[in-house]
Design a protein around this motif. Structure first.
Motif, mmCIF file in Angstrom:
data_model
loop_
_atom_site.group_PDB
_atom_site.id
_atom_site.type_symbol
_atom_site.label_atom_id
_atom_site.label_comp_id
_atom_site.label_asym_id
_atom_site.label_seq_id
_atom_site.Cartn_x
_atom_site.Cartn_y
_atom_site.Cartn_z
ATOM 1 N N ILE B 22 0.846 -1.104 -0.139
ATOM 2 C CA ILE B 22 0.117 0.084 0.069
ATOM 3 C C ILE B 22 0.909 1.485 0.121
ATOM 4 O O ILE B 22 0.697 2.126 -0.767
ATOM 5 N N LEU B 23 1.740 1.462 0.938
ATOM 6 C CA LEU B 23 2.815 2.447 0.808
ATOM 7 C C LEU B 23 3.576 2.747 -0.387
ATOM 8 O O LEU B 23 3.596 3.813 -1.030
ATOM 9 N N THR B 24 3.890 1.570 -0.812
ATOM 10 C CA THR B 24 4.598 1.691 -2.380
ATOM 11 C C THR B 24 3.686 2.543 -3.148
ATOM 12 O O THR B 24 3.766 3.124 -4.120
ATOM 13 N N SER B 25 2.548 1.775 -3.432
ATOM 14 C CA SER B 25 1.257 2.233 -4.218
ATOM 15 C C SER B 25 1.181 3.862 -4.390
ATOM 16 O O SER B 25 1.012 4.523 -5.036
ATOM 17 N N ALA B 26 1.271 4.213 -2.962
ATOM 18 C CA ALA B 26 0.799 5.736 -2.499
ATOM 19 C C ALA B 26 1.931 6.416 -2.822
ATOM 20 O O ALA B 26 1.966 7.542 -3.495
ATOM 21 N N MET B 27 3.221 5.874 -2.793
ATOM 22 C CA MET B 27 4.521 6.620 -3.117
ATOM 23 C C MET B 27 4.575 6.717 -4.732
ATOM 24 O O MET B 27 5.078 7.686 -5.180
ATOM 25 N N LEU B 28 3.968 5.549 -5.414
ATOM 26 C CA LEU B 28 4.182 5.833 -6.911
ATOM 27 C C LEU B 28 3.152 6.549 -7.291
ATOM 28 O O LEU B 28 3.498 7.249 -8.331
ATOM 29 N N PHE B 33 2.695 12.261 -9.714
ATOM 30 C CA PHE B 33 2.276 13.691 -9.713
ATOM 31 C C PHE B 33 3.174 14.623 -9.399
ATOM 32 O O PHE B 33 3.136 15.696 -10.152
ATOM 33 N N VAL B 34 4.075 14.281 -8.532
ATOM 34 C CA VAL B 34 5.243 15.286 -8.387
ATOM 35 C C VAL B 34 5.964 15.360 -9.277
ATOM 36 O O VAL B 34 6.465 16.534 -9.551
ATOM 37 N N GLY B 35 6.281 14.483 -10.287
ATOM 38 C CA GLY B 35 7.018 14.198 -11.267
ATOM 39 C C GLY B 35 6.420 15.340 -12.636
ATOM 40 O O GLY B 35 7.205 15.975 -12.875
#
Lengths: 223, 408
Positions: B22-28, B33-35
């Motif tokens: 879940i954390l990885t998905s949120a980070m991706l 978006f940040v990218g």
């Protein structure tokens, strides 16, 4: 040893739904006593036990344990009291299922300020398990044991650091009559060794086996 | 204590794996978006840091001599353009002209070309005789990892110089690269970047940095385009206007009577204010996406912390009954979550790298730059801190027995 003077435990203090779980309770328990605290569900006996065990705070009054004012102690000191002074046994055992009987009994040593050698820890644990007729199951995983066996492991664990008080919250609540008798025998055994045993129960047959019965009703103590 | 943390962590491995996913998905999601936001911001910053109200945009087809002369009047940043052919096809009638662009380091520092495959020019470790470059998709079989020799035209159409190039990466299609043909009155910062696509333009492009091209010994003919001249502050407006006239004459002379800067900008103030307006309008467009991403992240955080706290507190509560200090329980819980965050971060960087190298999902701008890494780390720190706070609140408001009765 235990001196409670006018202690009140109040939930929702100052709000409309203010509730006294313990109301101006006073109580004294001496060394080596075997005491039962009885009362109906919700009477406040568990609250009293939590306060004695230093796992809950109170709003009014004074609680002295072995001459120390518990109300003035911080979390570290209270943790130390739980490790060195008080052994706690709960109705549902609170054992770590993935650990063996021996490992469960030895856990309190990890939190003890007195460093005890591993071999000495093991020796003491085996002695206690032997007293409770559990030594043959020392390497057994806890999840393979019966309710009575689990409770005896819990008692051994509570006694491993040689505390002065053994607090038991409904220790026979989840057990049949025969097994309850075995557990009460174990409690008496610890009491004979000079440990103050306090049993919180709603079962009068258990309470009647104790030397002294303290009744709690609506947060007030009667004897 | 470490033993308990390790034992607890292993015991609830599946839950922790779930949390890591879940954390990885949120980070991706956040990283993508940040990218995207960072790309816009980089373009804006690259331009705004390079110009002021008296700057001048230059067109193309400028010679070195002219650029050197303009450097006397102020700072010039510009693309260097070299024209070359593949040495192996030099004699072939089907040979293709390859345009080599050495982008100004000032711009490359902000807007780095996006690659479908490959690594940073700086990291590929080529020798002093080889120029590391990125290449566009092409039909002449040049690919990542190739070392090729190109014959660079020396400007007279006859003399050529052979130069060795190492292909460090393949440029993504459809990305914005620094470059413009000329100036117009309604330009904004985005107009200084052109969308490049080999599929659409059919033009093979090689991109590198000017720093990399400095490896070339001797004077190799090249032109300049897409220049920004920022006049020295000491120059008076009259002097600036005289220089502008001179540039107009030069452009006319070089481009059959056409000047790109003539009658365009009395000053760059309009360009700057229009760019600012447009940038903030663009940012406003991102607000719904920011809200969505923040909501998803918040839901993730709350969900993860609830699961984690519920699963972990039981064992630690038993330890507490036996004498473990409250702050150690909170610490253990925090360390477990920290391990999850570190695992998720490693997974995120690995997945982002795989995406960048192999381009598994089209049009995903997942850059692993400082901004993205900082954003992801801030998210991680928030999760760990929230987890610590939630654990502390639960421990403060519940006795160990209450916690056990709720969970056993």
């Amino acid at each position: 040893m235990i001196k409670i003077e006018g202690v009140s435990k109040i939930y929702n203090l100052g709000k409309q739904n203010e509730f006294y779980a313990l109301n101006n309770a006073s109580l004294e328990i001496d060394n080596g006593e075997l005491v039962a605290i009885v009362g109906k569900s919700g009477a406040g006996k568990s609250t009293l036990m939590h306060i004695i065990a230093c796992i809950d705070d109170y709003e009014k009054g004074k609680y002295t344990l072995g001459g120390q004012d518990v109300g003035k102690l911080g979390d570290s000191e209270k943790s130390l009291i739980r490790n060195q002074w008080i052994g706690i046994v709960l109705q549902d055992f609170a054992l770590l299922e993935r650990y063996s009987v021996l490992e469960n009994v030895m856990i309190p040593f990890y939190f003890s300020p007195n460093k005890v050698k591993r071999s000495e820890q093991k020796k003491r644990a085996m002695e206690l398990l032997k007293e409770l007729s559990m030594e043959h199951l020392c390497n057994q995983k806890v999840n393979k044991l019966s309710g009575g066996q689990k409770q005896r492991v819990a008692i051994a664990r509570a006694m491993i650091t040689e505390p002065k008080i053994l607090l038991a919250d409904e220790p026979t609540g989840a057990l049949d009559e025969k097994t309850s008798e075995e557990i009460m025998n174990a409690m008496r055994l610890m009491n004979k060794k000079g440990v103050t045993v306090i049993i919180v129960t709603h079962d009068m047959s258990v309470a009647n086996q104790c030397e002294r019965i303290i009744e709690i009703k609506d947060g007030c103590i009667y004897e | 204590m470490i033993r308990f943390i390790f034992s607890e962590y292993i015991d609830k491995m599946w839950i922790h794996l779930f949390i890591i996913c879940i954390l990885t998905s949120a980070m991706l999601a956040g990283g993508t978006f940040v990218g995207e936001l960072s790309t816009k911001g980089s373009m804006y910053n690259a331009v705004m840091d390079s110009i002021d109200g008296r700057s001048l945009l230059l067109g193309y087809n400028y010679e070195s001599e002219m650029i050197d002369r303009l450097k006397d009047y102020g700072k010039v940043i510009s693309n260097e353009v070299y024209f070359a052919v593949d040495k192996s096809q030099e004699e072939s009638e089907r040979r293709k002209i390859i345009r080599i662009k050495a982008c100004p380091d000032e711009i490359m520092g902000y807007v780095h070309p996006r690659l479908d495959v490959g690594e940073d020019i700086e990291n590929c470790g080529v020798d002093e005789n080889t120029i590391a470059v990125y290449i566009s998709y092409n039909n002449i079989g040049i690919d990542i990892g190739d070392t090729i020799v190109l014959s660079i035209d020396m400007g007279d159409g006859v003399n050529k110089k052979d130069v060795k190039f190492y292909i460090a990466g393949v440029l993504s299609e459809g990305q914005k690269l620094y470059g413009f043909d000329g100036a117009s009155r309604d330009m904004i910062y985005t107009d200084l970047f052109r969308t490049y696509s080999y599929a659409q333009l059919g033009e093979i492009l090689i991109i590198t940095t000017q720093k990399e091209m400095e490896k070339l010994e001797g004077n190799i003919y090249h032109e300049y385009d897409s220049g920004i001249l920022t006049f020295d502050e000491k120059l008076t407006d009259t002097e600036v206007n005289n220089i502008k006239k001179e540039i107009v004459e030069y452009e006319r002379e070089r481009n059959n009577g056409i000047s790109f800067i003539e009658n365009v900008f009395p000053t760059m103030d309009n360009f700057i204010s229009d760019s600012k307006d447009m940038f903030y309008i663009e940012l406003k467009k991102y607000i719904p996406m920011i809200v969505t991403i923040c909501t998803i992240s918040l839901v993730c955080m709350v969900g993860i912390i609830s699961i984690k706290t519920d699963m972990s507190l039981k064992s630690y509560t038993i330890f507490r009954l036996l004498g473990m200090k409250g702050r150690n329980i909170i610490l253990c819980n925090g360390i477990e979550m920290l391990i999850n965050i570190i695992c998720a971060l490693i997974l995120f960087v690995s997945m982002a790298t795989v995406q960048n190298v192999y381009g598994i999902v089209d049009k995903i701008n997942l850059r692993i730059d400082m901004v993205t890494l900082i954003s992801v780390c801030v998210f991680g720190v928030l999760v760990v801190v929230s987890n610590i706070i939630v654990s502390a609140i639960i421990l403060r408001n519940n006795t160990p027995v209450h916690i056990l009765k709720k969970r056993i």
